[in-house]
Motif scaffolding. Structure first.
Motif, PDB file in Angstrom:
ATOM      1  N   THR A 292       0.854  -1.188   0.000  1.00 19.02           N
ATOM      2  CA  THR A 292       0.000   0.000   0.000  1.00 19.02           C
ATOM      3  C   THR A 292       0.888   1.236   0.000  1.00 19.02           C
ATOM      4  OG1 THR A 292      -1.725  -1.159   1.230  1.00 19.02           O
ATOM      5  CG2 THR A 292      -1.843   1.240   1.175  1.00 19.02           C
ATOM      6  N   LEU A 293       0.669   2.097  -0.987  1.00 13.43           N
ATOM      7  CA  LEU A 293       1.459   3.316  -1.158  1.00 13.43           C
ATOM      8  C   LEU A 293       0.586   4.528  -0.863  1.00 13.43           C
ATOM      9  CD1 LEU A 293       3.962   4.923  -2.306  1.00 13.43           C
ATOM     10  CD2 LEU A 293       2.857   4.730  -4.545  1.00 13.43           C
ATOM     11  N   GLY A 294       1.118   5.473  -0.117  1.00 13.06           N
ATOM     12  CA  GLY A 294       0.439   6.743   0.112  1.00 13.06           C
ATOM     13  C   GLY A 294       1.151   7.833  -0.663  1.00 13.06           C
ATOM     14  N   ILE A 295       0.391   8.748  -1.270  1.00 12.16           N
ATOM     15  CA  ILE A 295       0.984   9.845  -2.023  1.00 12.16           C
ATOM     16  C   ILE A 295       0.625  11.177  -1.378  1.00 12.16           C
ATOM     17  CG2 ILE A 295      -0.941   9.718  -3.673  1.00 12.16           C
ATOM     18  CD1 ILE A 295       2.631  11.074  -4.357  1.00 12.16           C
TER      19      ILE A 295
ATOM     20  N   ALA B   7       0.148   6.588  -9.707  1.00 13.82           N
ATOM     21  CA  ALA B   7      -0.727   5.738 -10.521  1.00 13.82           C
ATOM     22  C   ALA B   7       0.052   4.619 -11.188  1.00 13.82           C
ATOM     23  CB  ALA B   7      -1.441   6.580 -11.573  1.00 13.82           C
ATOM     24  N   GLN B   8       1.325   4.843 -11.490  1.00  8.38           N
ATOM     25  CA  GLN B   8       2.134   3.790 -12.105  1.00  8.38           C
ATOM     26  C   GLN B   8       2.312   2.609 -11.156  1.00  8.38           C
ATOM     27  OE1 GLN B   8       3.400   3.644 -15.375  1.00  8.38           O
ATOM     28  NE2 GLN B   8       1.955   5.347 -15.584  1.00  8.38           N
ATOM     29  N   ALA B   9       2.348   2.895  -9.835  1.00  6.96           N
ATOM     30  CA  ALA B   9       2.487   1.811  -8.850  1.00  6.96           C
ATOM     31  C   ALA B   9       1.261   0.901  -8.846  1.00  6.96           C
ATOM     32  CB  ALA B   9       2.728   2.399  -7.458  1.00  6.96           C
ATOM     33  N   LYS B  10       0.123   1.426  -9.233  1.00  4.10           N
ATOM     34  CA  LYS B  10      -1.080   0.599  -9.318  1.00  4.10           C
ATOM     35  C   LYS B  10      -0.892  -0.509 -10.363  1.00  4.10           C
ATOM     36  CE  LYS B  10      -5.121   2.520  -9.549  1.00  4.10           C
ATOM     37  NZ  LYS B  10      -5.808   1.764  -8.494  1.00  4.10           N
ATOM     38  N   ARG B  11      -0.065  -0.268 -11.356  1.00  2.56           N
ATOM     39  CA  ARG B  11       0.152  -1.261 -12.410  1.00  2.56           C
ATOM     40  C   ARG B  11       0.911  -2.480 -11.904  1.00  2.56           C
ATOM     41  NH1 ARG B  11       2.567   1.808 -17.526  1.00  2.56           N
ATOM     42  NH2 ARG B  11       2.417  -0.340 -18.321  1.00  2.56           N
TER      43      ARG B  11
ATOM     44  N   ALA C  76      -0.095  -2.411  -6.480  1.00  4.59           N
ATOM     45  CA  ALA C  76      -0.174  -1.650  -5.233  1.00  4.59           C
ATOM     46  C   ALA C  76      -1.505  -0.915  -5.123  1.00  4.59           C
ATOM     47  CB  ALA C  76       0.978  -0.651  -5.140  1.00  4.59           C
ATOM     48  N   GLU C  77      -1.977  -0.768  -3.892  1.00  6.29           N
ATOM     49  CA  GLU C  77      -3.101   0.135  -3.632  1.00  6.29           C
ATOM     50  C   GLU C  77      -2.508   1.486  -3.302  1.00  6.29           C
ATOM     51  OE1 GLU C  77      -7.128   0.624  -0.885  1.00  6.29           O
ATOM     52  OE2 GLU C  77      -5.552  -0.791  -0.282  1.00  6.29           O
ATOM     53  N   VAL C  78      -3.106   2.546  -3.826  1.00  6.78           N
ATOM     54  CA  VAL C  78      -2.563   3.885  -3.617  1.00  6.78           C
ATOM     55  C   VAL C  78      -3.583   4.743  -2.880  1.00  6.78           C
ATOM     56  CG1 VAL C  78      -1.594   5.941  -4.692  1.00  6.78           C
ATOM     57  CG2 VAL C  78      -1.171   3.698  -5.716  1.00  6.78           C
ATOM     58  N   LEU C  79      -3.184   5.258  -1.715  1.00  9.62           N
ATOM     59  CA  LEU C  79      -4.042   6.117  -0.903  1.00  9.62           C
ATOM     60  C   LEU C  79      -3.607   7.571  -1.017  1.00  9.62           C
ATOM     61  CD1 LEU C  79      -4.306   4.110   2.473  1.00  9.62           C
ATOM     62  CD2 LEU C  79      -5.659   3.841   0.382  1.00  9.62           C
ATOM     63  N   TRP C  80      -4.572   8.467  -0.828  1.00 11.61           N
ATOM     64  CA  TRP C  80      -4.265   9.892  -0.753  1.00 11.61           C
ATOM     65  C   TRP C  80      -5.197  10.527   0.253  1.00 11.61           C
ATOM     66  CZ3 TRP C  80      -6.934  14.411  -2.786  1.00 11.61           C
ATOM     67  CH2 TRP C  80      -8.233  14.138  -3.208  1.00 11.61           C
ATOM     68  N   CYS C  81      -4.874  11.743   0.702  1.00 17.61           N
ATOM     69  CA  CYS C  81      -5.691  12.442   1.703  1.00 17.61           C
ATOM     70  C   CYS C  81      -6.407  13.622   1.065  1.00 17.61           C
ATOM     71  CB  CYS C  81      -4.813  12.943   2.857  1.00 17.61           C
ATOM     72  SG  CYS C  81      -4.103  11.646   3.861  1.00 17.61           S
TER      73      CYS C  81
END
Length: 280
Positions: free
Chosen positions: A3-6, A18-22, A25-30
Motif C-alpha cells: 500500500t502506497l500513500g501519495i 498511478a504507475q504503482a497501481k500497475r 499496489a493500492e494507492v491512498l491519498w488524503c
C-alpha cells in the motif's frame, strides 16, 4: 499487496503514484484540504481516499512525498507526528542537507527514509521519467519494485542519503537557471526591438533553450515552485564552496513571476512580468 500513500497528488505525484497501481499496489491519498484539481486527478487515476493522515500512516507500507520543496520538511514532520514506521520516500527537489534533516525527523518516528528525485515529465504513454533512489538497500529495493515494468524508470545510486537529492539539484541548477536566463535575455532583446534577431541566432543552435520561447509561460506558471528549489540549490552550492549567486539570482527572477501561478500566459505577458515594479 503493498500500500502506497501519495502526498500530495499534483500533476507529477498523481501520475507517478498511478504507475504503482500497475504493479498491484493500492494507492491512498488524503483529500482533506486539497484543491478540486487534486481531487479530479485522484479520481482520474483511481486513487483511494483515506480519512486522513492518521489512517494513511497506519495503512501504508510506503509514503511518497512529492510537494513544493518549501513544504517538504513540514510534510515529513506531519507524517512523523502520526508515528509512521514504514518507508518514507522524499522525492522533492531539496538539498542534501535538507534531506539529512528529514532523515532525522523520520528516524525519530521509527520510519526508514529513501532519498528520491524525479527527473523528467510526468509518466504517460509517451514519457518515461527517471526516479533516482538512494539510501538503505532494503527500502530502496522495496520502492524500486513498486515501479517495475512501468513508465517510471527507477535507478539506484550508491552512497546513501543525499545522493539522489544532490543529483536532482545538480541538474536543476543548470536546467531551471538556463530557462530563466533565456526568458530574461528575450525580455531585454524585446525592450530594444531585437527579439527576432536573437531568435534567429538561437535557432542556429538547436540545443539552446533560447530557441524554446514557447516555454517561458510554463516557467512563469511554475515559478512559485521553482523559486524555492533554486534557494535549495544555492544552499547546496554554498555548502560545497561553489558560487551560489546564479542560483540565488534565478530565485530572485522567479519571484517576479510569483503571481503567475498556473496562469495561461502568452509569451509577451510572461516577459512583461519580469520587469520589476518601480518603487512608489
Amino acid at each position: 499487496m503493498t500500500t502506497l500513500g501519495i502526498l500530495h497528488p499534483g500533476s507529477m505525484g498523481a501520475a507517478v503514484a498511478a504507475q504503482a497501481k500497475r504493479t498491484g499496489a493500492e494507492v491512498l491519498w488524503c483529500p482533506a484540504g486539497r484543491s478540486e484539481a487534486s481531487k479530479e486527478r485522484a479520481l482520474r487515476y483511481g486513487l483511494t481516499a483515506a480519512s486522513g493522515l492518521s489512517e494513511m500512516s497506519q495503512q501504508c507500507d510506503v509514503i511518497l512525498s512529492l510537494c513544493p520543496p518549501a513544504n517538504a520538511e513540514d510534510v515529513a514532520s506531519s507524517v512523523a507526528a502520526h508515528s509512521f514506521s514504514g518507508i518514507f520516500v522524499d522525492g522533492n527537489a531539496i538539498s542534501p542537507a535538507s534531506m539529512q534533516t528529514i532523515s532525522t525527523i523520520m528516524s525519530s518516528a521509527g520510519a526508514q527514509l529513501v532519498d528520491g528525485s524525479v527527473i523528467g515529465s510526468p509518466p504517460s504513454a509517451t514519457k518515461t521519467p527517471r526516479l533516482y533512489l538512494s539510501g538503505p538497500e532494503g527500502p530502496v529495493e522495496t520502492v524500486a519494485r513498486l515501479f517495475e515494468r512501468t513508465a517510471v524508470n527507477t535507478l539506484t545510486l550508491q552512497g546513501g542519503i543525499g545522493k539522489a537529492s544532490a543529483l536532482k539539484l545538480s541538474y536543476s541548477t543548470f536546467q531551471k537557471t538556463s530557462r530563466v536566463l533565456a526568458a530574461i535575455s528575450y525580455a531585454l532583446a524585446r525592450d530594444y526591438g531585437v527579439e527576432d534577431e536573437l531568435l534567429e541566432v538561437a535557432q542556429g543552435r538547436t540545443t539552446s533553450y533560447l530557441a524554446e520561447t514557447e516555454y517561458f509561460p510554463k516557467v512563469a506558471a511554475r515559478a512559485w515552485r521553482w523559486g524555492p528549489e533554486m534557494r535549495e540549490a544555492a544552499s547546496a552550492l554554498a555548502k560545497s564552496s561553489l558560487p551560489a549567486g546564479l542560483a540565488e539570482a534565478a530565485a530572485v527572477a522567479l519571484e517576479e513571476w510569483a503571481e503567475a501561478k498556473d496562469l495561461p500566459l502568452e509569451i509577451a505577458e510572461a516577459m512583461d512580468l519580469l520587469h520589476s515594479t518601480p518603487d512608489p
